[in-house]
Scaffold this active site. Structure first.
Site, mmCIF file in Angstrom:
data_model
loop_
_atom_site.group_PDB
_atom_site.id
_atom_site.type_symbol
_atom_site.label_atom_id
_atom_site.label_comp_id
_atom_site.label_asym_id
_atom_site.label_seq_id
_atom_site.Cartn_x
_atom_site.Cartn_y
_atom_site.Cartn_z
ATOM 1 C CD1 TRP A 47 -2.723 1.670 0.434
ATOM 2 C CD2 TRP A 47 -1.387 2.510 2.029
ATOM 3 N NE1 TRP A 47 -3.105 2.974 0.674
ATOM 4 C CE2 TRP A 47 -2.314 3.509 1.644
ATOM 5 C CE3 TRP A 47 -0.445 2.812 3.015
ATOM 6 C CZ2 TRP A 47 -2.322 4.787 2.205
ATOM 7 C CZ3 TRP A 47 -0.454 4.084 3.584
ATOM 8 C CH2 TRP A 47 -1.383 5.053 3.193
ATOM 9 C CD GLU A 50 -4.634 -1.615 1.859
ATOM 10 O OE1 GLU A 50 -3.446 -1.728 2.230
ATOM 11 O OE2 GLU A 50 -5.561 -1.352 2.652
ATOM 12 C CE LYS A 81 -6.621 5.823 1.999
ATOM 13 N NZ LYS A 81 -5.856 5.783 3.222
ATOM 14 C CG ASP A 133 -8.801 -1.177 3.967
ATOM 15 O OD1 ASP A 133 -9.931 -0.790 4.321
ATOM 16 O OD2 ASP A 133 -7.785 -1.007 4.665
ATOM 17 C CG HIS A 184 -8.802 1.539 1.249
ATOM 18 N ND1 HIS A 184 -7.517 1.125 1.039
ATOM 19 C CD2 HIS A 184 -8.822 2.079 2.493
ATOM 20 C CE1 HIS A 184 -6.782 1.390 2.100
ATOM 21 N NE2 HIS A 184 -7.558 1.960 3.003
ATOM 22 C CG HIS A 216 -5.996 -4.483 5.049
ATOM 23 N ND1 HIS A 216 -5.158 -3.424 4.822
ATOM 24 C CD2 HIS A 216 -5.199 -5.529 5.405
ATOM 25 C CE1 HIS A 216 -3.903 -3.811 5.024
ATOM 26 N NE2 HIS A 216 -3.898 -5.088 5.369
ATOM 27 C CG ASP A 225 -9.533 4.345 5.027
ATOM 28 O OD1 ASP A 225 -9.890 3.281 5.566
ATOM 29 O OD2 ASP A 225 -8.354 4.571 4.701
ATOM 30 C CG ASP A 266 -8.256 2.466 9.100
ATOM 31 O OD1 ASP A 266 -8.426 1.316 8.682
ATOM 32 O OD2 ASP A 266 -7.719 3.357 8.412
ATOM 33 C CG ASP A 324 -5.650 -1.642 7.989
ATOM 34 O OD1 ASP A 324 -5.074 -1.133 8.967
ATOM 35 O OD2 ASP A 324 -5.633 -1.137 6.852
#
Ligand code: RNT
Ligand code: ZN
Length: 416
Positions: free
Chosen positions: A184, A225, A227, A258, A261, A285, A293, A295, A325
């Site tokens: 990433w 990955e 995004k 992910d 993303h 993820h 995003d 997290d 993640d």
């Protein structure tokens, strides 16, 4: 024998579902748990706080500041997580020792991760997964790494990724399991770019160079990955979804999805079967984006349940490499870790306790009325009792918050 569990087991049997088998399968699905929840994505190689489109918020006391502290926290938190666990490391977690200041990320070697191997073995982890760290470093120039127009910068990060493939091979050999190595990069622009193609062509060239080294593709699964945007890189992301999916397909590597993303109405659960039509393996993820995003800690919400359903009903537990993640610095970090990992396991258990064949048959027969009714009925099935039994059998049917609070009092509060 737990009477409640016995009744529930019978109930599921009437649906053609074997709770024993579900628990057995669940305990065999590895979940790769990220080390970076423990220290707010700081690492040990001097990079400092995460930068480049990602950010942790919060200042809950007790952040792990050294390898010893992080290992102690991982040991405590992982012991409260049921099932099979892998450890997901970033290159910035290198333990450089005497090499501190002498080596940089382009020259890291397996030896800088040997203490992690020892630690993971001692704690019975299934293996280690790995990530080049292309953020929080002086060579992130104008927000760019592998797509930089500065050849020295671009080459530095290419070398870093090559070094990471070597380290990933080492992990794969040590544990005799496939090591997922996920690329990433934060590369992008805050405002309207003048050229969207050149950075992508440079990224393509960099990936080609990285993958040109000889490595054992059956042991190291390189993933990319994508995004959609990041904080400070709102207008343009070099490693977009289309870019990486095409790159991965043409070069026989993996995509890593992910679920933070994508555009808010896009769902990873739908992308899993789309990619499984073309790929033997894919990586995830699992995170929870709140409005963006962000997290946040993974919770047992609809989309994570849907992701788990796809993994199970596509018969893809061996194809989808599940990684977590998220990073929350506003609450006890061990609790964040355990809550998210347990939510993932719960989602998988729900998926394993769903009569997919019956539902698929209703869909194929065009019986959408019955399909809706059945899917709604299944939501109230007592899977929670099976979950308790599952925890019980692993000695984990305890109030994990209490254990974590005790650790907090004794250990975390001392870290000032
Ligand atoms: C960032 C990506 C990336 C990181 C970790 C630390 O948006 O999700 O996977 O979170 O590598
Ligand atoms: Zn991610």
């Amino acid at each position: 024998m737990n009477k409640m569990y016995d009744l529930v087991k019978e109930k599921y049997a009437t649906l053609g579902l074997d709770t024993e088998k579900a628990m057995e399968t669940l305990s065999s699905i590895p979940v790769s748990v990220h080390c970076w929840q423990g220290d707010d994505v700081v690492g040990f190689d001097g990079g400092g706080a995460a930068s480049g489109g990602i950010q942790t918020t919060g200042n809950y006391p007790g952040r792990a500041r050294t390898p010893e502290e992080l290992m102690a926290d991982i040991k405590t938190a992982f012991a409260l997580m049921p099932g099979k666990k892998r450890l997901n490391l970033h290159a910035s977690y290198a333990i450089l020792g005497e090499d501190m200041g002498k080596v940089d990320r382009n020259t890291y070697e397996p030896k800088h991760f040997a203490p992690w191997v020892k630690f993971a073995k001692e704690n019975g982890f299934d293996g280690i997964d790995f990530n080049p760290t292309m953020f929080s470093h002086k060579n992130v120039k104008d927000g760019l790494t592998l797509s930089s127009p500065d050849e020295n910068i671009r080459k530095f990060w290419v070398e870093h990724c090559k070094a990471c493939i070597r380290i990933s091979e080492y992990f794969a050999e040590e544990f005799n399991t496939v090591c997922a190595m996920n690329i990433w990069i934060p590369d992008g622009y805050k405002d309207v770019p003048a050229d969207r193609l050149s950075p992508r062509l440079r990224l393509k060239k960099s990936l080609d160079e990285i993958l040109s080294i000889e490595y054992n593709r059956s042991k190291v699964a390189v993933a990319v990955e994508s995004k959609v945007f990041g904080i400070g890189v709102e207008s343009y992301t070099v490693g977009s979804n289309e870019f990486y999916q095409n790159y991965a397909a043409k070069n026989d590597i993996c995509c890593l999805l992910d679920n933070g993303h994508y555009h808010p109405t896009e769902v990873v659960s739908d992308k899993i079967p789309a990619l499984l039509a073309f790929y033997d393996k894919l990586a995830l993820h699992v995170t929870r984006g709140v409005r963006w995003d962000s997290d946040h800690v993974v919770l047992l919400e609809d989309e994570i349940k849907e992701i788990a359903k796809e993994i199970v009903r596509c018969d893809a537990v061996d194809k989808v490499m599940i990684g977590l993640d998220y990073f929350d610095a506003s609450i006890n970090r061990l609790s964040a870790w355990v809550t998210g990992q347990r939510a993932m396991q719960q989602a998988l258990l729900c998926a394993l306790l769903t009569p997919h064949e019956e539902l698929k048959a209703l869909q194929e027969a065009g019986n959408f009325t019955a399909l809706m009714v059945r899917q709604e009925q299944l939501k109230t099935l007592p899977w929670g009792i099976v979950w308790e039994e599952y925890l019980e059998r692993q000695g984990l049917n305890v109030n994990y918050l209490e254990t974590i609070r005790t650790y907090e009092e004794k250990i975390l509060k001392e870290r000032v």
